[in-house]
Every structure is written in structure tokens, then in C-alpha cells.
Design a protein around this motif. Structure first.
Motif, PDB file in Angstrom:
ATOM      1  N   ILE A 191     -64.409 -21.428  -6.251  1.00 52.51           N
ATOM      2  CA  ILE A 191     -65.332 -20.370  -5.858  1.00 52.51           C
ATOM      3  C   ILE A 191     -66.733 -20.928  -5.636  1.00 52.51           C
ATOM      4  O   ILE A 191     -67.278 -21.649  -6.461  1.00 52.51           O
ATOM      5  CB  ILE A 191     -65.363 -19.251  -6.909  1.00 52.51           C
ATOM      6  CG1 ILE A 191     -64.089 -18.409  -6.808  1.00 52.51           C
ATOM      7  CG2 ILE A 191     -66.578 -18.350  -6.703  1.00 52.51           C
ATOM      8  CD1 ILE A 191     -64.073 -17.213  -7.720  1.00 52.51           C
ATOM      9  N   HIS A 192     -67.263 -20.592  -4.471  1.00 50.85           N
ATOM     10  CA  HIS A 192     -68.588 -21.074  -4.087  1.00 50.85           C
ATOM     11  C   HIS A 192     -69.608 -19.936  -4.056  1.00 50.85           C
ATOM     12  O   HIS A 192     -70.762 -20.117  -4.443  1.00 50.85           O
ATOM     13  CB  HIS A 192     -68.495 -21.737  -2.717  1.00 50.85           C
ATOM     14  CG  HIS A 192     -69.787 -22.256  -2.180  1.00 50.85           C
ATOM     15  ND1 HIS A 192     -70.450 -23.323  -2.747  1.00 50.85           N
ATOM     16  CD2 HIS A 192     -70.555 -21.845  -1.128  1.00 50.85           C
ATOM     17  CE1 HIS A 192     -71.557 -23.559  -2.067  1.00 50.85           C
ATOM     18  NE2 HIS A 192     -71.652 -22.681  -1.090  1.00 50.85           N
ATOM     19  N   ARG A 251     -64.983 -23.261  -1.596  1.00 46.59           N
ATOM     20  CA  ARG A 251     -65.234 -24.554  -0.959  1.00 46.59           C
ATOM     21  C   ARG A 251     -64.214 -25.563  -1.472  1.00 46.59           C
ATOM     22  O   ARG A 251     -63.902 -25.594  -2.661  1.00 46.59           O
ATOM     23  CB  ARG A 251     -66.658 -25.036  -1.223  1.00 46.59           C
ATOM     24  CG  ARG A 251     -66.983 -26.329  -0.469  1.00 46.59           C
ATOM     25  CD  ARG A 251     -68.478 -26.582  -0.350  1.00 46.59           C
ATOM     26  NE  ARG A 251     -69.129 -26.731  -1.634  1.00 46.59           N
ATOM     27  CZ  ARG A 251     -70.435 -26.973  -1.782  1.00 46.59           C
ATOM     28  NH1 ARG A 251     -71.203 -27.069  -0.708  1.00 46.59           N
ATOM     29  NH2 ARG A 251     -70.966 -27.089  -2.977  1.00 46.59           N
ATOM     30  N   TRP A 252     -63.713 -26.376  -0.563  1.00 45.53           N
ATOM     31  CA  TRP A 252     -62.676 -27.342  -0.890  1.00 45.53           C
ATOM     32  C   TRP A 252     -63.265 -28.500  -1.693  1.00 45.53           C
ATOM     33  O   TRP A 252     -64.249 -29.112  -1.297  1.00 45.53           O
ATOM     34  CB  TRP A 252     -62.039 -27.869   0.384  1.00 45.53           C
ATOM     35  CG  TRP A 252     -60.924 -28.855   0.192  1.00 45.53           C
ATOM     36  CD1 TRP A 252     -60.993 -30.209   0.316  1.00 45.53           C
ATOM     37  CD2 TRP A 252     -59.579 -28.555  -0.149  1.00 45.53           C
ATOM     38  NE1 TRP A 252     -59.774 -30.770   0.082  1.00 45.53           N
ATOM     39  CE2 TRP A 252     -58.875 -29.779  -0.210  1.00 45.53           C
ATOM     40  CE3 TRP A 252     -58.893 -27.379  -0.406  1.00 45.53           C
ATOM     41  CZ2 TRP A 252     -57.522 -29.845  -0.514  1.00 45.53           C
ATOM     42  CZ3 TRP A 252     -57.540 -27.440  -0.712  1.00 45.53           C
ATOM     43  CH2 TRP A 252     -56.872 -28.655  -0.772  1.00 45.53           C
ATOM     44  N   GLY A 289     -78.078 -23.372   4.503  1.00 41.63           N
ATOM     45  CA  GLY A 289     -77.593 -24.408   3.593  1.00 41.63           C
ATOM     46  C   GLY A 289     -76.090 -24.276   3.486  1.00 41.63           C
ATOM     47  O   GLY A 289     -75.368 -24.463   4.467  1.00 41.63           O
ATOM     48  N   SER A 290     -75.608 -23.913   2.312  1.00 38.98           N
ATOM     49  CA  SER A 290     -74.173 -23.671   2.137  1.00 38.98           C
ATOM     50  C   SER A 290     -73.897 -22.243   1.686  1.00 38.98           C
ATOM     51  O   SER A 290     -72.768 -21.923   1.316  1.00 38.98           O
ATOM     52  CB  SER A 290     -73.591 -24.651   1.112  1.00 38.98           C
ATOM     53  OG  SER A 290     -74.112 -24.390  -0.188  1.00 38.98           O
ATOM     54  N   THR A 328     -64.938 -27.999   3.912  1.00 38.56           N
ATOM     55  CA  THR A 328     -64.017 -26.951   4.346  1.00 38.56           C
ATOM     56  C   THR A 328     -64.179 -25.740   3.437  1.00 38.56           C
ATOM     57  O   THR A 328     -64.196 -25.879   2.212  1.00 38.56           O
ATOM     58  CB  THR A 328     -62.560 -27.450   4.301  1.00 38.56           C
ATOM     59  OG1 THR A 328     -62.425 -28.580   5.179  1.00 38.56           O
ATOM     60  CG2 THR A 328     -61.601 -26.357   4.744  1.00 38.56           C
ATOM     61  N   TYR A 329     -64.266 -24.566   4.044  1.00 40.87           N
ATOM     62  CA  TYR A 329     -64.461 -23.325   3.306  1.00 40.87           C
ATOM     63  C   TYR A 329     -63.314 -22.354   3.611  1.00 40.87           C
ATOM     64  O   TYR A 329     -62.727 -22.382   4.699  1.00 40.87           O
ATOM     65  CB  TYR A 329     -65.785 -22.658   3.681  1.00 40.87           C
ATOM     66  CG  TYR A 329     -67.014 -23.459   3.340  1.00 40.87           C
ATOM     67  CD1 TYR A 329     -67.719 -23.229   2.163  1.00 40.87           C
ATOM     68  CD2 TYR A 329     -67.482 -24.446   4.203  1.00 40.87           C
ATOM     69  CE1 TYR A 329     -68.857 -23.959   1.848  1.00 40.87           C
ATOM     70  CE2 TYR A 329     -68.611 -25.190   3.899  1.00 40.87           C
ATOM     71  CZ  TYR A 329     -69.295 -24.936   2.721  1.00 40.87           C
ATOM     72  OH  TYR A 329     -70.423 -25.669   2.415  1.00 40.87           O
ATOM     73  N   LEU A 330     -63.030 -21.513   2.661  1.00 41.21           N
ATOM     74  CA  LEU A 330     -62.063 -20.424   2.832  1.00 41.21           C
ATOM     75  C   LEU A 330     -62.728 -19.130   2.411  1.00 41.21           C
ATOM     76  O   LEU A 330     -63.336 -19.058   1.343  1.00 41.21           O
ATOM     77  CB  LEU A 330     -60.793 -20.683   2.014  1.00 41.21           C
ATOM     78  CG  LEU A 330     -59.646 -19.676   2.148  1.00 41.21           C
ATOM     79  CD1 LEU A 330     -58.304 -20.386   1.957  1.00 41.21           C
ATOM     80  CD2 LEU A 330     -59.759 -18.541   1.125  1.00 41.21           C
TER      81      LEU A 330
END
Length: 697
Positions: A591-592, A581-582, A645-646, A563-565
């Protein structure tokens, strides 16, 4: 019980936008037999064993039930008892299960006679045009089936292969808009453009798609929904609803009246200054989060759908501080609400609340049992001057002092100084330099205001509001100072207009010495040079902190189990898109990725298409200054990023003209589109802006 947690910014179903098909079952209208050309041809006095299901229904309804289920190949009907049964075999594939039963008729769903209509047939069993491996699913569309395309293909029959690019398709000219939504309901395609005018004089038009000329045509005006800041659609028990955040005070819910064929107001919820709303369906419940942002100390509200009254009722209050955006979402079946705070007493600009239910207690008991886990207040140093200067001090070796004040400055009648503090309220305090006394204060004299010691941070982010209005404005400087050195961080000179402006400064402090912030106001050549500052705050800007200042846009999405915000932070167009990212172990967002953008960001839209994930950032201005009619200021681009990817990488951009809210992503007849609201036209005026539609191919 509710648990509140401030997160430190440290079946076998096929989804078809906008409907979900499980084993081929979809909600359809049952047409009365007298309006249908269907004819029934079957075997008299014949039944079958091992049914899929049994129903009390008319003959026509039973046929429709079978047609809606992709498994169903045949059905039986007994007129005396009005009982029917459906089967996953027919007279060809299951003759051994057939038996003689008096008064029962057996009907095959396969085409055996020319005069079997497609209302009667399961179109997928009869004939379909799906290509490129498209899966045919019976439904109640005009085509009576849908092709579910493989990842790389799109179109009504899966005839097109994605190249993942956008093409301008059409536009609608004539009104300023900040938000929109598009959907398909009862086989009709609708587009809703939220009317936006600062004087509230603009209604909201609804357009319906004409398959003949391939254009959206005006269908209806919703005169009650004006000054719309947010539009969203959703369905509850098969009934469509449209949500409007309008007039900065009221949240309207409209629904479709099948008798009149028009959309009508269903509910109006008076709020405390609504700026945004978010819908969530979780298990069997339906929720709305309404964030209130016109005041810094007003709660935001969660509503839940009441199935008895068919209305949203207040469910929970969440503390917020000038919230311009919010998002209600779930992680592993647990509901969360993300609140973007602009200002006020909140320790963090972005808070995430965890909401846990105790169905044995009522709302007020659950509310009373909340416990908050707030961000450590030592991570943010703030001063709004409401209670004085606090730990801030006037330096001894300057020429004069900053003055604390509320309301207008004494020289306001001479067109200098602010009318009120930054919040806009008459009683809001701020500090300013008074430049009227030319006897004691001459040009170039300065007043210096010094902060308390900055905590032991390496990377610091400073945010403040300033007002520099007058014909003889001097200079405002911001320094980082220590016992050994002084560094100029930021400076402005001259008339900046009659409005409060925001600045964000990031810098690194020295490790060995105590560091301070100093605001220096320098007098101009005459008395029309009042400079004011307000709402100062600074905190740690390390990459592992989750405390962005002035978050105005929030979006969440899931990808490959994560899950991302996405938080949009627009201060001084500071290039601050932060993706979190959770972390399932700590139950926190961390923070991602940080993403730079060229222009002032406002909102983000995440859309998934063709097996890929994309993000588009709406933008309002090229820089944060106020000029009413300036085409260059409002001619921006909304960047598109692709998830690889992410991590998001640059992918393209769409031109825009003060595009404020999310860009809508929608599907129509197997094709995909982006709907873009603009507040201004290409000349920077609010007269006749374009609403643009782009096709994703």
C-alpha cells in the motif's frame, strides 16, 4: 511452468498514439501505382554504395519503403531484377558514393522539381509546418508526416501549449453505454460505444470522424455485440482487433475487413460469465485475461494468440471468486494477472498471480505445476452459513434465535424476507429473524448472533450483506462487545427495499479484552418484518495490509521505473481507492496511498499527457441504495487526480450519470480527448443517455 503468487495487499522509438515510430518507420498501405499520382525523376545508369537496405520490390514499393524511413534520402531501382536499395545520403550529400551501373536508376527524395508529389517526397525533407520544436517524422497519414511535439505542446503542428484542463467538446445522445474505445486505423478515426441494456436488446454502434464537419458520424452497427461491459482495441501484426465482453457469457473479437471496409466478427469465445477483459503484448506474444464474475467459484481464463489459426486459444486457468475486474500486465518482462474477487472462498479480495513459462512443456503440464502462495487465512474471518453457524453462537439472554434458511422465507408471499441468499442461488443459505409468530414474539424483542473472538487486531474492517424488506421491518444493529463494554457500530431501521445490500464498518478494538461482533435483529410491529444477513467477513484494516474487500476495478501503470496498481473498492461507497506500489525486493505490491472519493467509485483510468500523469475515477451513484428513477442518486462527479511526485492529489472532476467502466483516453490528429459512457441521463432514466467527449487542453 507457472508460478502462482497471491500478493498480499500489503531503440530509440517515439510513441505516437496510436502508432509507434522507430527511426521514422511506420506501417503504411502500399497503393498500387495506377492509383497514385507519383512520378519518378532520377539519374539513369547510376547506383550508390553503402546502402541502408536491399529489397525485392516494385519501383513504387521501393519509393514507399524509402519514404517510410526518416533516414532514407535516396533509393536505387533495377527493373530487370526488381531489386532496390535505400540510402541515408543523396546526390547532394553523397556524390562521392555514386557510381555508374548499367540498368540501375537513382532517385533523390528531396524536392528538385515542381512535379514531384508528396507521395514521392519525404515530406519532412521537403517542407513541414511543425513549430515549437516539434520533430517531423515521415508517415503514411493524409498529411504524409507527423509532428512529434515536445512535452509541453500538442496539436497537429505542436501549435498549442498545455494548460492541463478539460473542455466539453461534443456528445452523442440515444443509448445507454458502459464502455467505449476510440482509435485511428488506416488514417480514419473511429469511436466505438458499447451498447448496454439489461435485456440485451441494444447493439453497438461504430462512428467515424468527419474531418469536414469535425463530428463523429454513424458508420456501422455491430448487432451481435449487445449488453457490452467492456470494449478494448489492439493490433496484432498490423491488423486491428476490437474486443467486446458482451452478454455476460461471450467475448467477441471483431476485425476490419479491408475489402468491404467494415468491421466483422473474427472470433467468439464462450465464457463462464465474463465481466471484464484485459489485453497484453509481451515480447512476441499476445494475451487476453478474461475474468468471470457471475459465479463465486468459477476460474478466470488467460488466452494466448495462435499465429497459425490467428485466433486466441485457452492458455491458463486462474482461480477466482466472483471476479468483476482483472488486469494482465508485466513487471521486468514477467507476466502477472491481478484478479479482483467479490466474494466466495478466496482469502483475499485481490490476488496477483505470477505466470512463468516453461516452453518445453505443454499447457496442461504447466497448469499442473502451479503452486499457490495464499494469503494467511487467519487475517480474514468469514461465515456464509452454507455449513451451519460455524463458531458463531446464539446469545443466551436474548428473546429468540436467528434462523438458518435457504430459498424464500415462509412470509415471502406477504412481501417480506429475501427470495434467496445473497448470491442469488436457490440453495444459498443465510440467516434471518422470523417475525410471524406474534403470540410468542412481540414488538421490540431481539435475536442476537455472536461472532468468535476477533483476532488480535487494532484496526478492524467488517463487511456483510443485509436484507430488510417488509412493511413492518424493525431494526438491525451491529455491536462490538467485550466483557467490559458494548459499542454500537452500525444500525438500520425500516424497509430498505427488496434487495441485498452491503455494509462496511471499520472500527478499533480494545487491546486488553476479547472482542466480538454481535448482530442484533429487533422485531417490528407485525409479521412483515423479516430481517436477513449473509456473507459476513472481517479482517485487519491496517495500512500495510493488501486485502481490500470487494475490489471491482483494477488498473496498473508505470512511472519513473515504478509499477503501481490501483484498486477500486466501492462497498457502501466507502471512499476506498487504494494505490499500491510494486516492491522489487519482495516482489509484492504494498500500500502506497489511500484516496477518499465523495461518490461510489467503479473504475479508474490512468492517462499520461504533456509529461504529467492523471487518474480519473468513474462513479455510479451518490450512495449505495436502489432507486430506479432518481436523478439525485445517479447525478455524480468523476474526480480527477494528478500525480505529484509519487502521490495523487485532487485536480478536478467531470460530471457523470452512472458512469461504470473506464473513461477512454485517446489521441486524434495530435489532440487528446476523454470519452465518457453513461448508463443514464440527467433525470436518472436509462432513456437517451449522453456519451460525452471532453478535450484535454
Amino acid at each position: 511452468m507457472f508460478e502462482t503468487k497471491t500478493v498480499k495487499l500489503a531503440v530509440s522509438c517515439i510513441v505516437l498514439l496510436p502508432l509507434t515510430i522507430c527511426y521514422g518507420y511506420v506501417e503504411c498501405d502500399i497503393k498500387p501505382p495506377e492509383t497514385s499520382p507519383s512520378h519518378f525523376y532520377g539519374h539513369a545508369n547510376t547506383a550508390m554504395s553503402n546502402e541502408l537496405g536491399k529489397y525485392k520490390a516494385t519501383q513504387y514499393e521501393c519509393m514507399q519503403l524509402c519514404r517510410k524511413d526518416a533516414r532514407c534520402l535516396a533509393f536505387t531501382y533495377a527493373a530487370d531484377t526488381q531489386e532496390c536499395a535505400t540510402f541515408d545520403r543523396d546526390s547532394v550529400t553523397g556524390p562521392e558514393h555514386m557510381e555508374t551501373v548499367s540498368g540501375v536508376w537513382f532517385y533523390d527524395m528531396r524536392r528538385k522539381r515542381k512535379d514531384f508529389t508528396r507521395n514521392y517526397l519525404g515530406a519532412c525533407q521537403a517542407k513541414n509546418k511543425c513549430v515549437n520544436g516539434g520533430l517531423c517524422v515521415n508517415d503514411c497519414s493524409e498529411l504524409v508526416y507527423t509532428c512529434v511535439c515536445p512535452t509541453d505542446f500538442y496539436g497537429k503542428f505542436c501549435e498549442n501549449e498545455f494548460i492541463h484542463d478539460y473542455e466539453f467538446k461534443s456528445n452523442t445522445v440515444g443509448m445507454s453505454s458502459a464502455s467505449n474505445t476510440a482509435f485511428t486505423y488506416k488514417n480514419k478515426h473511429y469511436l466505438v460505444i458499447g451498447g448496454y441494456r439489461y435485456d440485451g436488446a441494444c447493439g453497438t454502434p461504430i462512428y467515424r470522424y468527419n474531418n469536414a464537419n469535425k463530428l463523429y458520424e454513424h458508420y456501422q452497427d455491430l448487432t451481435g455485440a449487445s449488453d457490452v461491459q467492456k470494449v478494448e482495441n489492439f493490433t496484432i501484426n498490423g491488423q486491428l482487433y476490437i474486443l467486446f465482453v458482451a452478454d455476460s457469457r461471450i467475448v467477441y473479437v471483431y476485425t476490419f475487413n479491408s475489402l468491404t471496409g467494415f468491421f466483422e466478427q473474427h472470433q467468439a469465445m464462450t465464457t463462464q460469465g465474463a465481466c471484464d477483459a484485459s489485453y497484453l503484448e509481451l515480447t512476441t506474444n499476445h494475451y487476453l485475461l478474461v475474468t468471470n464474475g457471475t459465479s463465486y467459484e468459477v476460474n478466470s481464463t488467460v488466452y494466448r494468440w495462435n499465429f497459425t489459426s490467428n485466433l486466441f486459444v485457452e492458455y491458463a486457468q486462474l482461480p477466482s471468486h466472483g471476479s468483476l475486474s482483472g488486469k494482465i500486465f508485466s513487471v521486468d518482462g514477467i507476466m502477472y494477472a491481478a484478479i479482483a474477487n467479490v466474494n466466495g472462498t478466496a482469502a483475499a479480495a485481490l490476488e496477483v498471480w505470477k505466470i512463468k513459462e516453461n516452453f518445453k512443456t505443454d499447457f496442461h503440464n504447466r497448469f499442473d505445476e502451479w503452486t499457490g502462495e495464499n494469503v494467511d487465512t487467519s487475517s480474514v474471518v468469514k461465515i456464509d452459513f452454507e455449513l451451519g453457524f460455524g463458531d458463531w453462537t446464539q446469545e443466551d439472554y436474548d428473546d429468540f434465535d436467528w434462523t438458518r434458511n435457504y430459498g424464500q422465507t415462509p412470509s415471502r408471499t406477504s412481501n417480506t424476507g429475501p427470495l434467496n441468499g445473497h448470491s442469488g442461488y436457490t440453495a444459498d443459505y443465510y440467516v434471518y429473524i422470523e417475525t410471524s409468530d406474534n403470540i410468542y414474539f412481540s414488538t421490540g424483542m431481539s435475536a442476537r448472533l455472536k461472532s468468535p473472538v476477533i483476532p488480535k487486531w487494532q484496526h478492524v474492517s467488517l463487511s456483510f450483506f443485509y436484507h430488510m424488506y417488509g412493511a413492518t421491518i424493525g431494526t438491525l444493529n451491529v455491536y462490538r462487545t467485550s466483557n467490559l463494554e458494548e459499542e454500537l457500530l452500525w444500525t438500520r431501521s425500516g424497509n430498505q427495499g427488496d434487495s441485498w445490500r452491503n455494509a462496511v464498518v471499520q472500527f478499533e478494538k480494545t487491546d486488553d479484552e476479547d472482542n466480538y461482533i454481535v448482530f442484533e435483529g429487533i422485531k417490528g410491529s407485525d409479521f412483515t418484518g423479516d430481517i436477513a444477513i449473509d456473507d459476513i467477513q472481517f479482517g485487519c484494516s491496517r495500512p500495510n495490509e493488501m486485502e481490500p474487500f470487494w475490489t471491482i476495478g483494477i488498473e496498473t501503470f508505470t512511472n519513473e521505473g515504478d509499477t503501481y496498481l490501483v484498486a477500486v473498492n466501492p462497498l457502501e461507497c466507502a471512499h476506498a481507492i487504494i494505490v499500491y506500489r510494486w516492491d522489487k525486493l519482495s516482489e509484492e505490491f504494498k500500500i502506497h496511498q489511500r484516496i477518499p472519493v465523495e461518490h461510489c467509485p467503479t473504475r479508474s483510468t490512468i492517462f499520461k499527457v504533456g509529461g504529467q500523469v492523471f487518474m480519473i475515477i468513474t462513479t455510479s451513484r451518490t450512495e449505495s441504495r436502489d432507486v430506479d428513477e432518481d436523478s439525485e442518486l445517479y447525478t455524480t462527479s468523476s474526480p480527477i487526480f494528478k500525480l505529484e511526485g509519487s502521490m495523487f492529489v485532487n485536480y478536478g472532476a467531470i460530471p457523470s450519470h452512472e458512469c461504470y467502466d473506464n473513461i477512454t483516453f485517446f489521441e486524434r490528429d495530435g489532440e487528446y480527448f476523454l470519452g465518457q459512457s453513461n448508463k443514464r441521463n440527467a433525470n436518472g432514466s436509462t432513456t437517451n443517455p449522453n456519451f460525452n467527449i471532453y478535450q484535454w487542453v
